[in-house]
Design a protein around this motif. Structure first.
Motif, short mmCIF file in Angstrom:
data_model
loop_
_atom_site.label_atom_id
_atom_site.label_comp_id
_atom_site.label_asym_id
_atom_site.label_seq_id
_atom_site.Cartn_x
_atom_site.Cartn_y
_atom_site.Cartn_z
N TYR A 78 44.90 50.55 62.62
CA TYR A 78 45.84 51.10 61.65
C TYR A 78 45.08 51.83 60.53
O TYR A 78 45.46 52.94 60.14
CB TYR A 78 46.70 50.00 61.04
CG TYR A 78 47.62 50.53 59.97
CD1 TYR A 78 48.88 51.01 60.30
CD2 TYR A 78 47.21 50.59 58.63
CE1 TYR A 78 49.71 51.55 59.31
CE2 TYR A 78 48.03 51.12 57.66
CZ TYR A 78 49.29 51.59 58.00
OH TYR A 78 50.09 52.13 57.03
N THR A 79 44.02 51.21 60.03
CA THR A 79 43.27 51.81 58.94
C THR A 79 42.65 53.14 59.35
O THR A 79 42.67 54.11 58.58
CB THR A 79 42.16 50.84 58.47
OG1 THR A 79 42.77 49.62 58.03
CG2 THR A 79 41.36 51.44 57.32
N ASN A 82 45.35 55.65 59.46
CA ASN A 82 45.82 55.93 58.10
C ASN A 82 44.84 56.83 57.35
O ASN A 82 45.25 57.73 56.61
CB ASN A 82 46.01 54.61 57.35
CG ASN A 82 46.90 54.75 56.14
OD1 ASN A 82 47.89 55.49 56.17
ND2 ASN A 82 46.57 54.05 55.08
N ALA A 86 45.80 60.38 55.91
CA ALA A 86 45.68 60.56 54.46
C ALA A 86 45.00 61.87 54.12
O ALA A 86 45.37 62.55 53.15
CB ALA A 86 44.92 59.39 53.85
N ARG A 91 48.89 60.43 52.49
CA ARG A 91 48.37 59.27 51.77
C ARG A 91 49.47 58.54 50.99
O ARG A 91 49.50 57.32 50.94
CB ARG A 91 47.27 59.71 50.79
CG ARG A 91 46.69 58.56 49.97
CD ARG A 91 45.81 57.67 50.84
NE ARG A 91 45.31 56.52 50.09
CZ ARG A 91 45.81 55.30 50.19
NH1 ARG A 91 46.84 55.07 50.99
NH2 ARG A 91 45.30 54.30 49.51
N ARG A 93 52.80 58.53 51.51
CA ARG A 93 54.07 58.70 52.25
C ARG A 93 55.13 57.69 51.85
O ARG A 93 56.31 57.92 52.06
CB ARG A 93 53.82 58.64 53.75
CG ARG A 93 53.22 57.34 54.27
CD ARG A 93 52.97 57.43 55.76
NE ARG A 93 52.30 56.27 56.31
CZ ARG A 93 50.98 56.12 56.31
NH1 ARG A 93 50.21 57.05 55.77
NH2 ARG A 93 50.43 55.03 56.82
N GLY A 118 52.74 59.53 60.00
CA GLY A 118 52.48 58.32 59.23
C GLY A 118 53.63 57.34 59.32
O GLY A 118 53.43 56.12 59.45
N LEU A 121 53.33 55.73 62.62
CA LEU A 121 52.24 54.75 62.61
C LEU A 121 52.69 53.44 61.97
O LEU A 121 52.34 52.35 62.43
CB LEU A 121 51.04 55.32 61.85
CG LEU A 121 49.84 54.39 61.66
CD1 LEU A 121 49.15 54.12 63.00
CD2 LEU A 121 48.84 55.01 60.67
N ASP A 122 53.49 53.53 60.91
CA ASP A 122 53.95 52.33 60.22
C ASP A 122 54.98 51.56 61.04
O ASP A 122 55.05 50.33 60.98
CB ASP A 122 54.58 52.71 58.87
CG ASP A 122 53.57 53.34 57.91
OD1 ASP A 122 52.36 53.13 58.12
OD2 ASP A 122 54.00 54.04 56.98
N MET A 217 49.22 47.65 56.95
CA MET A 217 50.25 48.54 56.42
C MET A 217 50.84 48.02 55.12
O MET A 217 51.01 48.76 54.14
CB MET A 217 51.36 48.73 57.46
CG MET A 217 52.46 49.69 57.06
SD MET A 217 53.82 48.91 56.18
CE MET A 217 54.56 47.94 57.49
N ASP A 220 48.21 48.38 52.33
CA ASP A 220 47.79 49.73 51.98
C ASP A 220 48.91 50.61 51.47
O ASP A 220 48.67 51.53 50.67
CB ASP A 220 47.15 50.41 53.20
CG ASP A 220 46.38 51.66 52.80
OD1 ASP A 220 45.32 51.53 52.18
OD2 ASP A 220 46.87 52.77 53.10
N THR A 221 50.16 50.36 51.90
CA THR A 221 51.24 51.27 51.53
C THR A 221 52.38 50.63 50.74
O THR A 221 52.92 51.23 49.83
CB THR A 221 51.84 51.95 52.78
OG1 THR A 221 52.45 50.96 53.62
CG2 THR A 221 50.78 52.69 53.58
#
Length: 251
Positions: A78-79, A82, A86, A91, A93, A118, A121-122, A217, A220-221
């Protein structure tokens, strides 16, 4: 095939919360603090579901080693994705545009596609986990579905508000989230079909991979967006979400 369609249906249900959140974020002027509070609550719900529904079950079936390896692989994958996105404009989103604004297409060409990727991905790890949860005894983990649904509302809400602030139109916003809702159904279906004939240990390891991606996730988000407005209340709100999910898993 019927069970696979059921898995897809549960994935679509959880993914549809993104559209609910997107509608709220794009059409209604939701206060920034409300967005942050809901985001913090959703983060707590997901953290609890990952701990007890995903990693707990993975450890029971495969033991600590495969669970730890799978979690780290999921987080690393995931990282890496991401970081790549980004650099292409995705970055922020999940930011609603109050402090950290998403770039417009004029500011960074290709950022619209990066935002869509993105969002995909999430959403994929969460939905795949729903499909995998059906493999154990033929019944879906309602806690996992509820956790994903609850967390998807603030994700769609905050991100669509940020898309609107960056000048993106309704067709783009609802096209993205409608596509992600459909991808959620497909991910849940494939999670069930692809792993249906695998051993319990393999299924458990893949579950840990999905859990690791979800944890990365959230950290980071979701939590950074929530912290912007909740500040010192963040821990309390996350704890409330965690306890709600924990309570559901023990009913």
């Amino acid at each position: 095939m019927t069970d696979a369609l059921v898995a897809g249906g549960w994935g679509l249900l959880a993914g549809s919360a993104l559209l609910v959140g997107a509608a709220l974020g794009y059409l209604v002027r939701v206060p920034q603090r409300v967005i942050a509070y809901v985001m913090a609550f959703g983060a707590g719900v997901l953290l609890s579901a990952v701990s007890f529904e995903l990693l707990g079950e993975a450890h029971k079936e495969a033991g600590l080693g495969p669970t730890a390896v799978g979690t780290l692989l999921g987080a690393a994958a995931y990282t890496a994705g991401n970081v790549w996105l980004a650099r292409r404009g995705a970055r922020h989103r999940k930011r609603s545009g109050h402090r950290e604004q998403q770039p417009s297409e004029e500011q960074q060409a290709g950022s619209g596609s990066a935002l869509a990727l993105g969002a995909l991905l999430d959403g994929v790890p969460e939905s795949a986990a729903i499909g995998v949860s059906l493999l154990g005894g033929g019944t879906v983990s309602l806690v996992t579905v509820a956790a994903v649904f609850i967390s998807n509302v603030p994700e769609g809400l905050s991100s669509s508000a940020g898309m609107r602030a960056a000048g993106r139109g309704a067709r783009y916003v609802f096209g993205v989230w409608g596509s992600i809702a459909a991808a959620s159904a497909l991910s849940a279906l494939l999670g069930y079909v692809v792993l249906g004939d695998m051993s319990p240990a393999v299924v458990a390891t893949v579950t840990a991979v999905a859990a690791g991606a979800i944890l990365a996730m959230v950290g980071d988000t979701m939590i950074p967006e929530a912290y912007e407005e909740t500040r010192l209340a963040l821990g309390l709100i996350v704890s409330c979400g965690f306890l709600v999910s924990f309570g559901l898993s023990h009913l």
